[in-house]
Design a protein around this motif. Structure first.
Motif, short mmCIF file in Angstrom:
data_model
loop_
_atom_site.label_atom_id
_atom_site.label_comp_id
_atom_site.label_asym_id
_atom_site.label_seq_id
_atom_site.Cartn_x
_atom_site.Cartn_y
_atom_site.Cartn_z
N GLY A 105 0.81 -1.12 -0.05
CA GLY A 105 0.00 -0.21 -0.24
C GLY A 105 0.92 1.21 0.01
N GLY A 106 1.95 1.25 0.26
CA GLY A 106 2.98 2.40 0.08
C GLY A 106 3.43 2.89 -1.34
N LYS A 107 4.18 4.08 -1.21
CA LYS A 107 4.56 4.31 -2.39
C LYS A 107 6.03 4.55 -2.54
CE LYS A 107 1.10 7.89 -2.40
NZ LYS A 107 1.12 9.36 -2.47
N LEU A 108 6.55 4.48 -3.51
CA LEU A 108 7.99 4.45 -3.71
C LEU A 108 8.31 5.59 -4.86
CD1 LEU A 108 10.67 2.04 -3.84
CD2 LEU A 108 10.62 3.59 -5.65
N ILE A 109 9.17 6.60 -4.62
CA ILE A 109 9.64 7.66 -5.75
C ILE A 109 10.91 7.24 -6.23
CG2 ILE A 109 10.25 10.00 -6.44
CD1 ILE A 109 7.42 9.70 -6.46
N TYR A 110 11.40 6.84 -7.29
CA TYR A 110 12.82 6.75 -7.76
C TYR A 110 13.28 7.98 -8.59
CZ TYR A 110 16.77 5.40 -10.59
OH TYR A 110 18.09 5.19 -11.20
N CYS A 111 13.97 8.71 -8.33
CA CYS A 111 14.58 10.10 -9.04
C CYS A 111 16.16 10.12 -9.04
CB CYS A 111 13.90 11.16 -8.50
SG CYS A 111 14.49 11.61 -6.58
N THR A 112 16.46 10.57 -10.10
CA THR A 112 18.03 11.11 -10.30
C THR A 112 17.98 12.55 -10.66
OG1 THR A 112 18.28 10.62 -12.47
CG2 THR A 112 18.07 8.86 -11.38
N CYS A 113 19.19 13.02 -10.83
CA CYS A 113 19.40 14.08 -11.47
C CYS A 113 20.36 13.92 -12.71
CB CYS A 113 20.12 15.34 -10.59
SG CYS A 113 21.36 14.99 -9.58
N SER A 114 19.90 13.06 -13.43
CA SER A 114 20.58 12.65 -14.61
C SER A 114 19.70 12.60 -15.71
CB SER A 114 21.13 11.45 -14.70
OG SER A 114 21.72 11.17 -16.11
N PHE A 115 19.96 13.21 -17.27
CA PHE A 115 19.08 13.16 -18.27
C PHE A 115 18.99 11.78 -18.98
CE2 PHE A 115 19.99 17.77 -18.32
CZ PHE A 115 18.77 17.99 -18.23
N SER A 116 20.08 10.96 -18.39
CA SER A 116 20.22 9.46 -19.15
C SER A 116 19.05 8.56 -18.86
CB SER A 116 21.45 9.11 -18.70
OG SER A 116 21.58 7.90 -18.75
N GLU A 117 18.86 8.09 -20.05
CA GLU A 117 17.71 7.05 -19.97
C GLU A 117 18.02 5.90 -19.33
OE1 GLU A 117 15.26 5.83 -23.16
OE2 GLU A 117 14.95 7.70 -23.87
N ALA A 118 19.36 5.52 -19.40
CA ALA A 118 20.02 4.36 -18.82
C ALA A 118 19.99 4.30 -17.20
CB ALA A 118 21.41 4.18 -19.15
N GLN A 119 20.05 5.62 -16.93
CA GLN A 119 19.99 5.87 -15.45
C GLN A 119 18.69 5.88 -14.78
OE1 GLN A 119 22.87 8.61 -14.22
NE2 GLN A 119 23.79 8.48 -16.01
N ASN A 120 17.44 6.17 -15.68
CA ASN A 120 15.93 6.42 -15.35
C ASN A 120 15.24 5.16 -15.73
OD1 ASN A 120 16.33 8.91 -13.77
ND2 ASN A 120 17.48 9.49 -15.82
N GLU A 121 14.62 5.47 -16.83
CA GLU A 121 13.70 4.83 -17.71
C GLU A 121 14.23 3.09 -17.47
OE1 GLU A 121 14.46 7.28 -18.77
OE2 GLU A 121 12.54 8.74 -19.35
N GLU A 122 15.59 3.00 -17.95
CA GLU A 122 15.85 1.61 -17.96
C GLU A 122 15.86 0.88 -16.61
OE1 GLU A 122 19.39 1.28 -20.81
OE2 GLU A 122 18.09 2.36 -22.17
#
Ligand SMILES: C[S@@+](CC[C@H](N)C(=O)[O-])C[C@H]1O[C@@H](n2cnc3c(N)ncnc32)[C@H](O)[C@@H]1O
Length: 408
Positions: free
Chosen positions: A284-301
């Motif tokens: 039931g909890g929520k998680l946020i993943y974030c970075t300060c990079s524009f790289s897809e490899a570090q985010n979406e992937e």
């Protein structure tokens, strides 16, 4: 208005950095233009009762120079301690009594989006993995109870100072010097270090973080270590007045993730931090993943890999069963102007026994069948958010966030 010392400056991007840029949506020219865009400075005003006139007077600026960031207003409406203003370079933040009292806090405007998107309730206990130097931790501590983990002692000490400056010690259960990939309530706890006997007495009143099993936090923020190419302010620091990379060595030292091999290591670190954060999240909890990079490899992937694989290891009963997860839908060329509201999109599930085409443990499959859910599930309330504005606007993209809910 803000002094514009970046505009028109040229930045002689080093070869290693240009090579790194090929892993981001930006061409060298586009990134260069970002670096040249006006430098911006933001503060969070924690006291919601302070009027614009008072803030302006205390920061020694004209009231017209104090501009509330429009896209963070939605968060401030719900959490009044999250008001963010753009201020001129000349603002006397540190000299102000608002700074001493902890009522003004320098931030990147987009940091507020991560906290606002997590949107904790006052009774929640939120974990921040990679919490130092404490910008988001203090935002969270204004809203709920927080525990922070970071691997860097020096940065964690700064986080502790920020917590104390803002008088938030009672909302921060612990600041743990530990590796977020494996943290389980162990490591060195810095909040209780160096306390006076009186402090210690007060600390005892706060429940300690117990040695715990997974599944303890109502919310988790994984503000993962990254190449921080989205933090233009930091990148600009490595160029001299003439835009020369006289500090090339230190740029590479400061950004150890420039080479391809290191980038792979970084993505693995991010993946593991995310997996651990998810394990520590309550149903039931929520998680946020974030970075300060524009790289897809570090985010979406990283998110994509997590959604497909996380928790599917042998003997792990806390499966993230989302083999049918869609790839993040947002094409990188179409950066969203501002946050999109959660869509409530639910990841289609496959029967647990067919998870990822691999056999799963019989007992786990049986438990999953009884729950009728295919095991623990992930609901991606938004496949991938670009937080902030598109790159032609002033409050532009710095952080990428993804919201994941653990549903029972
Ligand atoms: C982007 S900064 C975090 C910024 C912070 N959340 C804030 O809002 O002020 C990334 C942090 O990750 C930490 N870090 C790197 N590897 C880590 C690991 N394995 N475990 C925990 N923290 C780690 C770094 O020390 C650094 O402080």
């Amino acid at each position: 208005m803000a002094q514009d010392d970046s505009a028109g400056r040229s930045f002689d991007l080093p070869e290693a950095f240009l090579d790194y840029l090929t892993s981001t949506p930006y061409s060298a020219e586009e990134y260069h233009a970002l670096l040249q865009s006006p430098e911006e400075r933001y503060v969070r005003i924690r006291d919601p009762t302070l009027s614009l006139a008072t803030i302006a007077q205390r920061l020694q600026v004209d009231v017209t120079e104090l501009v509330e960031v429009s896209w963070t207003k939605r968060f401030a409406q719900r959490h009044p301690t999250l008001r963010v203003f753009r201020i001129p370079e000349t603002a006397a933040v540190r000299q102000s009594d608002l700074y001493d009292s902890g009522d003004v806090f320098g931030v990147d405007a987009s940091s507020i989006a991560c906290v606002g998107a997590l949107d904790p309730e006052p009774c929640d206990h939120v974990l921040e993995i990679c919490c130092a130097p404490g910008t988001k931790l203090c935002c969270l501590a204004d809203l709920c109870t927080v525990t922070g983990v970071d691997i860097n002692r020096q940065r964690l000490t700064v986080a502790r100072s920020q917590v104390k400056r803002c008088k938030l010690s009672n909302s921060v259960k612990g600041l743990w010097l530990a590796d977020g990939r494996s943290w389980a309530g162990d490591g060195q706890e810095l909040m209780s270090e160096g306390l006076t006997p009186r402090d210690r007495k007060q600390t005892r009143k706060r429940p300690k973080v117990e040695a715990f099993a997974p599944d303890v936090f109502d919310g988790v923020l994984v503000d993962a270590e990254c190449a921080h190419d989205g933090s233009l302010k930091h990148i600009r620091k490595f160029f001299d007045e003439r835009g020369k990379t006289s500090k090339l060595q230190s740029l590479e030292e400061h950004m150890p993730w420039l080479s391809e091999a290191k980038r792979t290591e970084l993505a693995q670190l991010q993946f593991e931090l995310l997996c651990r954060g998810f394990q520590l999240l309550k149903e039931g909890g929520k998680l946020i993943y974030c970075t300060c990079s524009f790289s897809e490899a570090q985010n979406e992937e990283v998110i994509r890999r997590f959604l497909v694989n996380a928790g599917a290891g042998a003997g792990d009963e806390r499966h993230v069963d989302c083999a049918g997860a869609e790839a993040p839908a947002k094409p990188r060329s179409a950066v969203s102007p501002g946050l999109r509201p959660p869509t409530g999109h639910r990841v289609p599930l496959r029967p647990a026994a067919q998870r990822h085409g691999r056999p799963v443990h019989r007992a786990a499959a049986e438990r999953a069948r009884r729950r009728g859910s295919g095991g623990g599930m992930v609901r991606r309330t938004d496949s991938s958010w670009w937080m902030g504005r598109n790159k032609t606007q002033r409050e532009r993209l710095i952080l990428v966030g993804t919201l994941i809910s653990r549903i029972p």
